[in-house]
Motif scaffolding. Structure first.
Motif, PDB file in Angstrom:
ATOM      1  N   SER A   9       0.851  -1.186   0.000  1.00 17.41           N
ATOM      2  CA  SER A   9       0.000   0.000   0.000  1.00 17.41           C
ATOM      3  C   SER A   9       0.883   1.231   0.000  1.00 17.41           C
ATOM      4  CB  SER A   9      -0.933  -0.052   1.213  1.00 17.41           C
ATOM      5  OG  SER A   9      -1.843   1.010   1.195  1.00 17.41           O
ATOM      6  N   THR A  10       0.603   2.198   0.863  1.00 17.05           N
ATOM      7  CA  THR A  10       1.301   3.475   0.799  1.00 17.05           C
ATOM      8  C   THR A  10       2.419   3.602   1.817  1.00 17.05           C
ATOM      9  OG1 THR A  10      -0.326   4.457   2.303  1.00 17.05           O
ATOM     10  CG2 THR A  10      -0.760   4.621  -0.054  1.00 17.05           C
ATOM     11  N   GLY A  71       5.282   4.141  11.282  1.00 16.17           N
ATOM     12  CA  GLY A  71       3.865   4.365  11.539  1.00 16.17           C
ATOM     13  C   GLY A  71       3.077   3.076  11.587  1.00 16.17           C
ATOM     14  N   ARG A  72       3.727   1.993  12.023  1.00 18.64           N
ATOM     15  CA  ARG A  72       3.052   0.692  12.126  1.00 18.64           C
ATOM     16  C   ARG A  72       2.720   0.400  13.585  1.00 18.64           C
ATOM     17  NH1 ARG A  72       4.078  -2.582   7.503  1.00 18.64           N
ATOM     18  NH2 ARG A  72       4.749  -1.207   5.812  1.00 18.64           N
ATOM     19  N   PRO A  73       1.639  -0.296  13.858  1.00 17.76           N
ATOM     20  CA  PRO A  73       1.354  -0.697  15.241  1.00 17.76           C
ATOM     21  C   PRO A  73       2.448  -1.623  15.769  1.00 17.76           C
ATOM     22  CG  PRO A  73      -0.559  -1.052  13.806  1.00 17.76           C
ATOM     23  CD  PRO A  73       0.593  -0.755  12.914  1.00 17.76           C
ATOM     24  N   PRO A 138      -2.855  -4.898   4.302  1.00 16.50           N
ATOM     25  CA  PRO A 138      -1.717  -4.616   3.412  1.00 16.50           C
ATOM     26  C   PRO A 138      -1.232  -3.176   3.562  1.00 16.50           C
ATOM     27  CG  PRO A 138      -3.387  -5.874   2.255  1.00 16.50           C
ATOM     28  CD  PRO A 138      -3.982  -5.509   3.590  1.00 16.50           C
ATOM     29  N   GLY A 139       0.082  -3.037   3.714  1.00  9.76           N
ATOM     30  CA  GLY A 139       0.655  -1.714   3.895  1.00  9.76           C
ATOM     31  C   GLY A 139       0.616  -1.224   5.318  1.00  9.76           C
ATOM     32  N   GLU A 181      -0.717  -9.467   4.711  1.00 11.00           N
ATOM     33  CA  GLU A 181       0.683  -9.072   4.535  1.00 11.00           C
ATOM     34  C   GLU A 181       1.433  -9.491   5.789  1.00 11.00           C
ATOM     35  OE1 GLU A 181       2.917  -4.900   4.743  1.00 11.00           O
ATOM     36  OE2 GLU A 181       1.751  -5.143   2.892  1.00 11.00           O
ATOM     37  N   PRO A 182       2.531 -10.235   5.667  1.00 11.89           N
ATOM     38  CA  PRO A 182       3.249 -10.706   6.865  1.00 11.89           C
ATOM     39  C   PRO A 182       3.699  -9.538   7.737  1.00 11.89           C
ATOM     40  CG  PRO A 182       4.044 -11.840   4.900  1.00 11.89           C
ATOM     41  CD  PRO A 182       3.148 -10.736   4.418  1.00 11.89           C
ATOM     42  N   PRO A 183       3.625  -9.697   9.036  1.00 11.83           N
ATOM     43  CA  PRO A 183       4.110  -8.640   9.923  1.00 11.83           C
ATOM     44  C   PRO A 183       5.634  -8.527   9.854  1.00 11.83           C
ATOM     45  CG  PRO A 183       3.570 -10.599  11.185  1.00 11.83           C
ATOM     46  CD  PRO A 183       3.119 -10.871   9.779  1.00 11.83           C
TER      47      PRO A 183
END
Length: 313
Positions: A9-10, A71-73, A138-139, A181-183
């Motif tokens: 994604s972005t 910016g990922r959890p 995803p993303g 999407e794999p972490p």
């Protein structure tokens, strides 16, 4: 090459080793190039990163930095002896299921197949850290931190191996849940026991060592900005020498930062024997180590530090 590569994604991942260094730098994580290289490769290849090293060398912080920078959890699975699938992956809300069964029986709904489908549904599924990590869009796939894996047993390693291989899990009553999407997976261990080679082979590996003096000084400057410059140089030199002593537990970078902050709270501008003796409990965590330094070895190390820094100008 572009300075970033794109995920599904972005969200942008660093597209070079230099960009990875810059990403860590922006979060005040002072990394060396070998660490930035293996981190870049893990992100680009979609492989888990296995970080091994002494406690307090900054392994866990890498996952936190990645989460903030991308910016990922951040989903953290803190490992411990006896950790099982129910705590790591999922469990059913048995109390709520029993209430649902009683309500259906009271209403006259006794269709067993319908009841089974109803109670083993999304509404009653409690997602634990690993299952949460497989749910990322995803993303936006999260950073999964599996912290201190060496505290678990080999049975949990085997379970984890299956998850990391397929990025999916099958729940018998519910079905298969597969990651869109794999972490981003970061595994840490303090090497209190060896981890099986089968799991390591599925990861990229890096030993996180204590930093050299120059890098540790830069870490202190960033994490304890209130510390006097001369004090920072002295305490880093002291800790560096202390790690060469045969202690039960050498101080990690976290303890160096704590010591710098503690001495700053005491308005110290330089180390002296009294301040070292009074604050050893910040730096060391075992009484035998503290007693050893208090008997005079700490003063000897301090004298060597003062002499060497004076000679260096």
């Amino acid at each position: 090459m572009s300075d970033t590569i794109r995920s599904h994604s972005t969200e942008a991942l660093p597209g070079s080793i230099d960009a990875t260094l810059a990403l860590l730098e922006a979060q005040d994580y002072v990394a060396d190039r070998p660490l930035a290289t293996v981190l870049f490769l893990a992100l680009r290849m979609g492989r888990p990163l296995f970080l091994e090293g002494e406690a307090g060398t900054g392994k866990t912080e890498i996952a936190k930095v990645l989460s903030a920078a991308l910016g990922r959890p951040l989903i953290r699975l803190q490992c411990y002896e006896g950790l099982d699938v129910a705590s790591a992956l999922y469990e059913w809300n048995y109390a709520a299921q029993m209430v649902e069964i009683r309500l259906r029986e009271a209403s006259g709904d006794t269709d067993r197949d319908a009841m089974r489908a109803g109670i083993f549904s999304e509404a009653f599924l409690i997602r634990r850290p690993i299952l949460q990590a497989l749910d990322g869009a995803p993303g936006r796939a999260p950073v999964l931190l599996i912290d201190e894996l060496d505290r678990t047993d080999e049975a949990f390693e085997a379970f984890l191996l299956e998850i990391l291989s397929d990025n999916q899990v099958t729940i018998p009553e519910f079905g298969t849940i597969r990651a869109a999407e794999p972490p981003i997976v970061i595994i840490t261990t303090n090497r209190t026991r060896e981890i099986h080679d089968a799991l390591k082979r599925r990861c990229l590996y890096h030993w996180v060592d204590y930093p050299a003096a120059e890098r540790e000084l830069e870490i202190v400057r960033r994490k304890a900005p209130g510390a006097n410059a001369d004090l920072a140089r002295e305490l880093v030199a002291f800790v560096q020498r202390l790690r060469a002593v045969d202690l039960f537990k050498a101080p990690g970078v976290a303890e160096t930062i704590d010591w710098a902050n503690a001495l700053t709270e005491l308005n110290a501008v330089a180390l002296d024997p009294a301040k070292v003796s009074d604050t050893l409990g910040v730096l060391l965590k075992y009484q035998d180590d503290i007693a050893r330094l208090a008997k005079g070895e700490g003063q000897d190390i301090l004298a060597e530090v003062k002499r060497d820094l004076a000679l260096a100008g």
